[in-house]
Design a protein around this motif. Structure first.
Motif, short mmCIF file in Angstrom:
data_model
loop_
_atom_site.label_atom_id
_atom_site.label_comp_id
_atom_site.label_asym_id
_atom_site.label_seq_id
_atom_site.Cartn_x
_atom_site.Cartn_y
_atom_site.Cartn_z
N ARG A 1 44.80 35.28 38.42
CA ARG A 1 43.48 35.56 39.00
C ARG A 1 43.16 37.05 39.05
N GLY A 2 43.95 37.85 38.35
CA GLY A 2 43.69 39.29 38.32
C GLY A 2 43.74 39.92 39.69
N GLU A 3 42.75 40.76 39.98
CA GLU A 3 42.70 41.46 41.27
C GLU A 3 42.55 40.51 42.45
N LEU A 4 42.08 39.31 42.20
CA LEU A 4 41.88 38.34 43.27
C LEU A 4 43.14 37.56 43.61
N ASP A 5 44.16 37.71 42.80
CA ASP A 5 45.41 36.99 43.00
C ASP A 5 46.16 37.57 44.20
N ASP A 6 46.62 36.69 45.07
CA ASP A 6 47.35 37.13 46.28
C ASP A 6 48.65 37.85 45.95
N GLU A 7 49.20 37.59 44.78
CA GLU A 7 50.47 38.21 44.38
C GLU A 7 50.30 39.64 43.87
N TRP A 8 49.09 40.01 43.49
CA TRP A 8 48.86 41.36 42.96
C TRP A 8 48.95 42.37 44.09
N GLN A 9 49.76 43.37 43.90
CA GLN A 9 49.95 44.42 44.91
C GLN A 9 50.52 45.65 44.23
N GLY A 10 50.78 46.68 44.99
CA GLY A 10 51.47 47.85 44.47
C GLY A 10 50.56 49.04 44.21
N PHE A 11 51.08 49.93 43.39
CA PHE A 11 50.38 51.18 43.10
C PHE A 11 48.97 50.97 42.56
N HIS A 12 48.80 50.01 41.67
CA HIS A 12 47.49 49.82 41.06
C HIS A 12 46.47 49.28 42.05
N GLU A 13 46.93 48.50 43.02
CA GLU A 13 46.02 48.04 44.07
C GLU A 13 45.58 49.23 44.94
N VAL A 14 46.53 50.08 45.29
CA VAL A 14 46.20 51.27 46.09
C VAL A 14 45.22 52.16 45.31
N GLU A 15 45.53 52.34 44.04
CA GLU A 15 44.69 53.18 43.18
C GLU A 15 43.24 52.67 43.13
N ARG A 16 43.09 51.38 42.94
CA ARG A 16 41.73 50.82 42.87
C ARG A 16 41.01 50.95 44.22
N ALA A 17 41.76 50.73 45.28
CA ALA A 17 41.14 50.84 46.61
C ALA A 17 40.66 52.27 46.86
N LEU A 18 41.46 53.25 46.47
CA LEU A 18 41.10 54.65 46.73
C LEU A 18 40.07 55.21 45.75
N TYR A 19 40.24 54.94 44.48
CA TYR A 19 39.42 55.60 43.47
C TYR A 19 38.18 54.82 43.06
N ARG A 20 38.27 53.51 43.02
CA ARG A 20 37.12 52.74 42.58
C ARG A 20 36.29 52.24 43.76
N ASP A 21 36.99 51.71 44.77
CA ASP A 21 36.28 51.02 45.86
C ASP A 21 36.07 51.87 47.11
N ASP A 22 36.71 53.03 47.19
CA ASP A 22 36.64 53.86 48.41
C ASP A 22 36.96 53.04 49.66
N ASP A 23 37.97 52.20 49.55
CA ASP A 23 38.32 51.26 50.63
C ASP A 23 39.66 51.68 51.25
N MET A 24 39.57 52.49 52.27
CA MET A 24 40.77 53.03 52.92
C MET A 24 41.57 51.92 53.61
#
Length: 186
Positions: A118-141
């Motif tokens: 399920r890509g980004e929506l998958d509950d198993e997805w985590q780690g550096f790339h999730e943090v990166e997207r939250a900070l750089y794309r979504d501005d979601d602290m």
């Protein structure tokens, strides 16, 4: 000479002794050759342990940088959090050359969304790339903080693996596979 001994043994002693004589005349390594191999083996063991210690030090640095990232995110300044994220990333980039030896931890720390059904929506997805997207794309602290905290036990597990002095986590073939996989990583 060996053939003459075999023929004589066969005539005098029968087939079972012939096999015994054949085994006795098989080339064997000299004591010196065995000692040289042991020295090479000792050198390899020493080099392997030095490598393990190097990667363990990187892992401990990764823990410290992850703690700093969490602190920075909790501070609420997205610019500072992005800078802290960029500083936290390099240790794992080196450690991941050994990822074939800790695939579960690698997937939790460094897998990209396309590695999950399920890509980004998958509950198993985590780690550096999730943090990166939250900070750089979504501005979601908030998401960046949650994702960073989820990495703490994974990095600890990785350090525990690297702490293992048995050498079971350092195999040339899996290290080579990790290097090869990184060479084509997108």
């Amino acid at each position: 000479m060996v053939e003459a001994l075999e023929a004589a043994a066969s005539e005098i002693l029968g087939e079972s002794r012939k096999a015994h004589i054949r085994r006795r005349h098989v080339a064997r390594p000299s004591v010196r050759a065995i000692a040289e191999r042991r020295d090479e083996s000792d050198e390899l063991a020493t080099a392997t342990d030095e490598g393990r210690k190097y990667f363990l030090a990187l892992c401990k640095e990764q823990q410290d940088l992850l703690d700093m990232l969490i602190e920075t995110i909790e501070g609420g300044d997205i610019g500072a959090a992005r800078t802290s994220y960029a500083a936290a990333r390099p240790p794992y980039e080196q450690i991941e050359t050994l990822a074939g030896n800790f695939e579960d931890e690698d997937k939790k720390l460094d897998a990209r969304p396309y590695a999950f059904e399920r890509g980004e929506l998958d509950d198993e997805w985590q780690g550096f790339h999730e943090v990166e997207r939250a900070l750089y794309r979504d501005d979601d602290m908030e998401r960046a903080l949650t994702a960073s905290k989820r990495m703490i036990p994974v990095v600890q597990s990785l350090c525990d693996i690297l702490e293992d002095e048995s050498g079971d986590n350092f195999k040339w073939s899996s290290t080579w596979d990790g290097i090869e996989a990184l060479s084509v990583e997108v």
